[in-house]
Structure formats: structure tokens, C-alpha cells
Enzyme design. Structure first.
Site, mmCIF file in Angstrom:
data_model
loop_
_atom_site.group_PDB
_atom_site.id
_atom_site.type_symbol
_atom_site.label_atom_id
_atom_site.label_comp_id
_atom_site.label_asym_id
_atom_site.label_seq_id
_atom_site.Cartn_x
_atom_site.Cartn_y
_atom_site.Cartn_z
ATOM 1 N N CYS A 192 11.011 2.547 8.008
ATOM 2 C CA CYS A 192 12.186 1.786 8.428
ATOM 3 C C CYS A 192 11.699 0.419 8.862
ATOM 4 O O CYS A 192 11.166 0.265 9.966
ATOM 5 C CB CYS A 192 12.958 2.480 9.543
ATOM 6 S SG CYS A 192 14.540 1.641 9.876
ATOM 7 N N CYS B 114 14.314 -4.168 2.725
ATOM 8 C CA CYS B 114 14.872 -2.992 3.394
ATOM 9 C C CYS B 114 14.599 -1.787 2.520
ATOM 10 O O CYS B 114 14.845 -1.829 1.308
ATOM 11 C CB CYS B 114 16.380 -3.160 3.581
ATOM 12 S SG CYS B 114 17.231 -1.683 4.176
#
Length: 249
Positions: A74, A192
């Protein structure tokens, strides 16, 4: 067979799709993937902090599987923690694993992106991100604290993490085409791990004429480097052809 552990947000559906798809292309190695999940549905500062608080439980679970390498997948969760956070978290995870006798290599998506950009020799970069503007600005500040210059960037302002996983490729490419790429060394097409982009990287590199990478391709690069394996994966940009042996003419 190299056993890979993945620490992922509970709403992430992309890491466990793109990472196996990438590493399955390796000509000399095979991999298995084993995940532990941290609860997070909205990409907000509060939920990112709450998610990070679950890290030790996830690492403990993964340690039971005996992985050779672990990727904390993440990116923005660490970058929102301020400069150098990926180094602190990777060291903490490695220390936790070591108390259980594990020597697994530890990488994070945040650190992998920095490592990959340095591997490309990139100094000026452009970014496409799904985040809201305040989080996107933290990503920009994080990379600049690592000595990079973010010449241009776009934030798609998507806060729901499930929605991030459904952002269509044409929207990602439209954002990339709005960027000023005239003086950049590399384009991060998806900054991302949840925003899908694997199928876009190679065509984008051909279109823009500069190295194009994503959080996923950077993660694959970092894992291969950590495992001491050649970086030679086809169809995913020049970053992942770093160790390709030229074919004699």
C-alpha cells in the site's frame, strides 16, 4: 519456487492480480503468492492510519507461511507517514520477522517505487494518481524528499478504494496525455497498487517515448532484486527489461 508474502488493504483486488501476472513472465523462476489483509475501504488519512495499525498481525500471519520475500503493498499508506517512512516500516517488519527466525526480505510499494526510479536513473518524473488532492500532494512531497523532482502530476480524486480498482484504462491514459512530459525522465502511470495499469505500461512507453512504470512494475522489480533474480519480464516496460541479454544480430 519462490514464496512471496503480500500485505494488502482489504479492499485491494489489483495487487493479487497484477503481481502474479508479472512474475509469471519470468523465464527462469516460478512464484507462489500468500496474502494477509488490513481492513481499509476509503483512502483517507484516518483509515490509512487504522490500516497501518494492523501491520504486526498481518506480518505474524505471513511469517507462518515461510515467505522468502514480503511486499507491504500500500504505497500511499506509507508515504502519508512522512519522509523515510518506507525505511522505518521495512526495518520494523524485518525485525518482527527475525524474532520468529525468518530471514525474509522485506520491501514496500513505497520503497519499491523509489528504488525503481533510481534504477532507471530518473531524476525528473511525472505521476498519475487516483488519490484526493491532499494525499496526492503528500506523495509528491515524499518523492521530492527522496531527491526526485515531480515535474507534473494528475490526481483523479477517487477516495473509495473499491472504485479505484475499477478506474478504466482510458481515464488513466487521458490523464497521462494531459501531463507535460517534455523534460521528464520517467512516467509513473499508476502511482497506486490498486489502480489497474498493467496492460497500459508497454503501450504508454511506446506512445510517450520515455520509460513508463507503475507501482506494480516497481514492486516486481524490487522483489526480483531482493531475491537476486534477473530482471527480465516481457511486455511491461523497460524497467523490467533491465537485465535482458541482447540477442546477437
Amino acid at each position: 519456487m519462490h514464496r512471496i508474502g503480500l500485505v494488502v488493504p482489504s479492499s485491494n483486488v489489483t495487487v493479487e492480480t497484477e503481481m502474479p501476472a508479472l512474475l509469471a513472465r519470468h523465464p527462469d523462476a516460478s512464484f507462489s503468492f500468500h496474502s494477509s489483509r488490513m481492513r481499509m475501504t476509503a483512502v483517507s488519512p484516518a483509515q490509512l492510519r487504522a490500516m497501518n495499525a494492523q501491520r504486526e498481525r498481518c506480518v505474524l500471519e505471513l511469517g507462518d507461511a515461510g515467505p522468502e520475500a514480503i511486499l507491504y503493498a500500500c504505497l500511499v499508506a506509507l508515504m502519508a507517514g512522512g519522509p523515510g517512512e518506507h525505511q522505518r516500516v521495512e526495518a520494523a517488519v524485518a525485525e518482527q520477522l527475525a524474532t520468529g527466525g525468518s530471514e525474509a526480505r522485506v520491501r514496500s510499494s513505497a520503497g519499491a517505487l523509489v528504488e525503481a526510479l533510481r534504477g532507471l536513473g530518473a531524476r525528473r518524473v511525472a505521476l498519475v494518481m487516483p488519490y484526493t488532492r491532499p494525499l496526492a500532494e503528500q506523495v509528491v512531497a515524499y518523492l521530492e524528499a527522496e531527491g526526485l523532482t515531480v515535474a507534473d502530476w494528475r490526481a483523479l480524486e477517487v477516495a473509495d478504494n473499491a472504485e479505484v480498482g475499477c478506474i478504466p484504462g482510458d481515464r488513466v491514459m487521458a490523464a497521462a496525455r494531459e501531463l507535460d512530459l517534455s523534460a521528464v525522465d520517467a512516467l509513473v502511470l499508476s502511482c497506486c497498487v490498486q489502480m489497474p495499469s498493467l496492460s497500459l505500461v508497454e503501450p504508454a512507453e511506446q506512445e510517450f517515448g520515455i520509460p513508463v512504470l507503475s507501482a506494480a512494475t516497481a514492486g516486481a522489480y524490487s522483489l526480483l532484486r531482493a531475491l537476486g533474480l534477473p530482471v527480465d519480464l516481457p511486455g511491461a516496460g523497460s524497467l523490467l527489461r533491465a537485465d535482458r541479454v541482447p540477442v546477437p544480430a
